[in-house]
Design an enzyme around this catalytic site. Structure first.
Site, mmCIF file in Angstrom:
data_model
loop_
_atom_site.group_PDB
_atom_site.id
_atom_site.type_symbol
_atom_site.label_atom_id
_atom_site.label_comp_id
_atom_site.label_asym_id
_atom_site.label_seq_id
_atom_site.Cartn_x
_atom_site.Cartn_y
_atom_site.Cartn_z
ATOM 1 N N HIS A 119 -41.313 -32.967 -12.717
ATOM 2 C CA HIS A 119 -39.935 -33.076 -12.270
ATOM 3 C C HIS A 119 -39.670 -34.381 -11.535
ATOM 4 O O HIS A 119 -38.724 -35.085 -11.873
ATOM 5 C CB HIS A 119 -39.451 -31.887 -11.447
ATOM 6 C CG HIS A 119 -37.999 -32.058 -11.149
ATOM 7 N ND1 HIS A 119 -37.024 -31.871 -12.101
ATOM 8 C CD2 HIS A 119 -37.366 -32.538 -10.073
ATOM 9 C CE1 HIS A 119 -35.860 -32.205 -11.603
ATOM 10 N NE2 HIS A 119 -36.036 -32.617 -10.371
ATOM 11 N N TYR A 177 -36.947 -38.384 -11.455
ATOM 12 C CA TYR A 177 -36.312 -39.239 -10.456
ATOM 13 C C TYR A 177 -36.909 -40.626 -10.442
ATOM 14 O O TYR A 177 -36.268 -41.577 -9.999
ATOM 15 C CB TYR A 177 -36.354 -38.558 -9.077
ATOM 16 C CG TYR A 177 -35.430 -37.380 -9.106
ATOM 17 C CD1 TYR A 177 -34.059 -37.581 -9.039
ATOM 18 C CD2 TYR A 177 -35.896 -36.104 -9.335
ATOM 19 C CE1 TYR A 177 -33.185 -36.527 -9.163
ATOM 20 C CE2 TYR A 177 -35.032 -35.049 -9.461
ATOM 21 C CZ TYR A 177 -33.675 -35.266 -9.376
ATOM 22 O OH TYR A 177 -32.811 -34.230 -9.521
ATOM 23 N N HIS A 207 -30.110 -31.332 -23.441
ATOM 24 C CA HIS A 207 -29.908 -31.670 -22.031
ATOM 25 C C HIS A 207 -30.574 -32.991 -21.667
ATOM 26 O O HIS A 207 -29.938 -33.898 -21.132
ATOM 27 C CB HIS A 207 -30.451 -30.555 -21.136
ATOM 28 C CG HIS A 207 -30.649 -30.971 -19.715
ATOM 29 N ND1 HIS A 207 -29.598 -31.151 -18.843
ATOM 30 C CD2 HIS A 207 -31.767 -31.299 -19.018
ATOM 31 C CE1 HIS A 207 -30.062 -31.558 -17.670
ATOM 32 N NE2 HIS A 207 -31.375 -31.658 -17.754
ATOM 33 N N PHE A 208 -31.858 -33.136 -21.998
ATOM 34 C CA PHE A 208 -32.502 -34.355 -21.463
ATOM 35 C C PHE A 208 -32.214 -35.598 -22.292
ATOM 36 O O PHE A 208 -32.515 -36.697 -21.849
ATOM 37 C CB PHE A 208 -33.993 -34.152 -21.162
ATOM 38 C CG PHE A 208 -34.872 -33.828 -22.327
ATOM 39 C CD1 PHE A 208 -35.068 -34.718 -23.356
ATOM 40 C CD2 PHE A 208 -35.549 -32.614 -22.361
ATOM 41 C CE1 PHE A 208 -35.900 -34.420 -24.409
ATOM 42 C CE2 PHE A 208 -36.383 -32.301 -23.418
ATOM 43 C CZ PHE A 208 -36.559 -33.215 -24.447
ATOM 44 N N HIS A 209 -31.607 -35.436 -23.464
ATOM 45 C CA HIS A 209 -31.126 -36.661 -24.108
ATOM 46 C C HIS A 209 -29.850 -37.160 -23.434
ATOM 47 O O HIS A 209 -29.465 -38.306 -23.602
ATOM 48 C CB HIS A 209 -30.934 -36.460 -25.614
ATOM 49 C CG HIS A 209 -32.229 -36.560 -26.356
ATOM 50 N ND1 HIS A 209 -33.064 -35.488 -26.510
ATOM 51 C CD2 HIS A 209 -32.867 -37.611 -26.939
ATOM 52 C CE1 HIS A 209 -34.156 -35.868 -27.165
ATOM 53 N NE2 HIS A 209 -34.057 -37.152 -27.437
ATOM 54 N N ARG A 226 -37.254 -25.705 -29.782
ATOM 55 C CA ARG A 226 -37.611 -27.123 -29.769
ATOM 56 C C ARG A 226 -39.062 -27.252 -30.232
ATOM 57 O O ARG A 226 -39.717 -26.238 -30.485
ATOM 58 C CB ARG A 226 -37.441 -27.692 -28.364
ATOM 59 C CG ARG A 226 -38.422 -27.154 -27.356
ATOM 60 C CD ARG A 226 -38.183 -27.704 -25.966
ATOM 61 N NE ARG A 226 -38.730 -29.046 -25.811
ATOM 62 C CZ ARG A 226 -39.083 -29.569 -24.636
ATOM 63 N NH1 ARG A 226 -38.921 -28.859 -23.523
ATOM 64 N NH2 ARG A 226 -39.561 -30.785 -24.550
ATOM 65 N N ARG A 227 -39.542 -28.471 -30.373
ATOM 66 C CA ARG A 227 -40.939 -28.756 -30.704
ATOM 67 C C ARG A 227 -41.390 -27.968 -31.928
ATOM 68 O O ARG A 227 -42.459 -27.376 -31.938
ATOM 69 C CB ARG A 227 -41.835 -28.409 -29.518
ATOM 70 C CG ARG A 227 -41.594 -29.314 -28.328
ATOM 71 C CD ARG A 227 -42.541 -29.035 -27.191
ATOM 72 N NE ARG A 227 -42.646 -30.200 -26.314
ATOM 73 C CZ ARG A 227 -43.323 -30.218 -25.185
ATOM 74 N NH1 ARG A 227 -43.962 -29.155 -24.780
ATOM 75 N NH2 ARG A 227 -43.386 -31.319 -24.460
#
Ligand code: HEM
Ligand SMILES: [Cu+2]
Lengths: 69, 576
Positions: free
Chosen positions: B228, B232, B379-381, B442-443
């Site tokens: 996580h 950041y 989301h993370f794209h 996913r994956r």
């Protein structure tokens, strides 16, 4: 032109997520919109944006003046 | 008027190298992204489905770790030297960390690509999360370890340079960009320790055959302890650019320097004790610990909301300086033709959308609905794939001239590029989110199973596939436009007169308005460590206690673990 060409391009780009998600919203309230209907809605929306942007401001007397970009 | 390269020629050379390494990773990663899109939707399958994980590993590692971290190392070096108005202490040391990072990447890349080449008997199809039970060739872990040590040395370089500056300027406040670099470096040390332990103590010896087995839950937990905060590590340089560069290109000043410091302190404190929110579905971690992680995660929204407020206020200030008026009319006064501004603004906008899907992920109960589905990829794209990646591409149009002395070949192509990324991501990410909601995993190389059809809430799967393919192709096109623009710019000649001065935004409310305690980095670091110990000691202790350091039935190594002592070992693990 009411807004700069750059601003127009970005405005069109930013309208796309709203158009895409309009289908989600429609489904949420029970309206089944097909992809083609969404594309039609998008074409109308984007045309309206372009028309608004290129319409000379002085042709609309009585409207408050929008800032130039 | 001086550009960066005139003021700091030696540093500019290192930053150029970090950027070029990042761009090579971006090019290969984007190509593999396109391959994944085509493969999953069965439009075109270039490789055997059994090899899909090799492709996906390369995509994930090269983009999420190599591209981002090389680029941010360059950005931080730029921000630090510019704001201290001082070069690094010894540029040979700077080259040393760069060399170590490149060496590590190259070592890891051998088995990563080896998995795709028939003659090479090495592979690393372990994905960018690389926890057990998936196992890679030892070179992969060795490369990772060297890469991480390289980033630690980079941090040491920045701290060293800062301390040298401090001796020369004992009474000055830390300049904002330097403050941001230092807080980020500190939490990076704290959080990357977890992954370093996972790699060096468990995964590397295991892949070498020195250990028979490892405790998968422990390696997962140690990975997410870092997994996580690494988010950041990508986001803080992005925020730094939004705080110090975006207001400048918008023609204004940063709204509040002290508020920006508060945000970075909050990230230092809160970004690490949240990793368990990636493990809501892991058996073996008690609900209570997950609940604590969720609470910390929700607190983390605060600094992001503060950022949104400060950045928008700064941009509005810029617009009004440029003559903008009205409630919304000021928006029209912004420099939308400038790809630097527009790219960063669109990246920020997408990040707002990502915040919403992120809140869904963060909620323990709704997470069960989306866990490990295509939703997460959507989301993370938006976060790392757009908020970070698009910001990095946009600022390249500003930084590349600074570090090369060569103007950008075409700013119009740059504008088209950032807009294409935005539109492509809109289509791809929307389809991924919706696919995930209807259960698409996913994956997975071939997500369609026999005698089973996914049923999206509305529309059809074919439409969702089309969204992914069209969006992914636009993204690939955008990456090609970006790299092409950079390449052509580099073949051009130097023209220092056409390049703006190297500077960053001043603040409307400067550092002197903030309390001195904000700059007390030692204090914040101690609190951050305490928070980490509080959130992680018990879960890690429990995992070791229950499953053993090396998993059930594993021979004890390197120390004997008894039930009662497990907690103190868990503690030692985290603080050591
Ligand atoms: C050309 C643009 C891109 C395309 C077409 C693309 C496509 C994809 C697809 C389809 C997946 C999911 C594969 C699966 O789960 O089976 C994926 C995963 C991923 N992508 Fe991208 N992507 C692109 C750019 C990026 C960027 C810029 C980043 C980060 C900076 C990124 C980071 C990741 C990560 C971390 C994963 C997860 C890998 C894993 O599950 O192990 N991608 N990408
Ligand atoms: Cu997270």
């Amino acid at each position: 032109m009411r807004i700069s060409p750059g601003a127009l391009l970005v405005l069109i780009a930013v309208s796309i997520p709203f158009i895409v998600q309009s289908r989600t919203v429609a489904a949420f309230i029970g309206l089944d919109m097909s992809v083609w209907q969404m594309i039609a809605l998008g074409t109308v929306t984007i045309s309206a944006i372009i028309l608004w942007a290129v319409w000379p401001e002085k042709w609309l007397p009585g409207r408050p003046k929008l800032e130039e970009g | 008027m001086t550009t960066y390269i005139e003021r700091f020629p030696a540093e500019a050379r290192v930053i150029r190298s970090t950027f070029f390494t990042a761009f090579i990773a971006l090019g290969i990663g984007a190509l593999f992204g396109l391959l994944q899109v085509l493969h999953r939707t069965d439009v075109h399958r270039l490789v055997d489905s059994a090899d899909y994980y090799h492709i996906l590993t390369i995509h994930g590692v090269l983009l999420a770790l190599t591209f981002t971290i090389f680029f941010l190392a360059g950005v931080f070096t730029w921000g630090l030297t510019t704001s201290l108005d001082r070069g690094v202490v010894d540029v040979r040391f700077t080259w040393a960390w760069y060399g170590l990072m490149v060496g590590g990447t190259a070592l890891a890349a051998i088995p990563m690509f080896g998995g795709l080449i028939d003659g090479i008997d090495m592979s690393a199809g372990v994905l960018f999360t690389f926890y057990a039970p998936l196992q890679a060739h030892p070179l992969f872990y060795l490369g990772l370890a060297l890469f991480i040590i390289g980033t630690w040395l980079a941090g040491a370089d920045w701290i060293w340079t800062y301390l040298a500056w401090r001796r020369e300027n004992p009474d000055e406040r830390i300049p904002l960009p330097t403050f941001m670099v230092l807080t980020t470096t500190l939490f990076w040390y704290l959080s990357s320790l977890g992954v370093a332990i996972a790699v060096v103590v468990f995964l590397l010896p295991w892949s070498l055959g020195l250990l028979e087995q490892v405790n998968p839950l422990l390696t997962r937990t140690l990975f997410w302890y870092f997994g996580h905060p690494v988010v950041y590590f990508w986001l803080m340089p992005t925020y730094m650019l939004w705080y110090v560069l975006l207001p400048k290109v918008a023609g204004g000043k940063l709204f509040s320097d002290p508020l920006a410091r508060v945000v970075f302190v909050l990230f230092l404190l809160l970004s690490t004790p949240t990793g368990i929110h990636h493990q809501y579905l892991d058996p073996g971690i008690a609900e209570g610990f997950k609940f604590i992680a969720m609470t910390n995660t929700m607190f983390l929204l605060l600094p992001s909301l503060l950022t949104a407020f400060t950045v928008v206020a700064s941009v509005e200030h810029g617009a009004r300086q440029r003559g903008g008026t009205g409630y919304l009319g000021w928006l029209g006064a912004l420099p939308w033709r400038d790809p630097v501004f527009t790219g960063m603004a669109l990246a920020g906008l997408m990040f707002a959308a990502a915040g919403f899907s992120g809140m869904v992920n963060a909620g323990m109960n709704i997470n069960y609905l989306v866990h490990n589905t295509f939703w997460i990829v959507g989301h993370f794209h938006l976060t790392v794939g757009t908020a970070v990646a698009l910001t990095f591409m946009a600022v390249t149009y500003w930084l590349l001239p600074q570090i090369t002395g060569k103007p950008i070949w075409s700013r119009s192509v740059g504008l088209a590029q950032v807009v294409t990324w935005f539109v492509g991501m809109t289509l791809m990410s929307n389809a991924m989110h919706r696919g995930g909601l209807s259960g698409v995993p996913r994956r997975t190389a071939e997500p369609q199973y026999e005698n089973f059809d996914f049923t999206p809430a509305f529309g059809t799967m074919a439409e969702l596939d089309a969204g992914v393919v069209i969006g992914g192709s636009l993204l690939f096109l955008s990456a090609v436009l970006f790299l092409g623009n950079v390449f052509v710019s580099l073949t051009g000649g130097k023209d220092l007169t056409s390049i703006p001065e190297n500077a960053y935004a001043e603040a409307l409310s400067g550092a002197e308005d903030g309390p001195l305690i904000l700059d007390n980095l030692k204090l914040w670091l101690v609190i951050a460590v305490l928070l980490v110990v509080l959130t992680y000691a018990l879960p890690i202790g429990a995992i070791i206690d229950r499953g053993g350091l090396l998993g059930p039935g594993g021979s004890p190594y390197p120390l004997v673990v008894e039930s009662g002592r497990a907690i103190s070992i868990g503690l030692g693990e985290v603080v050591a």
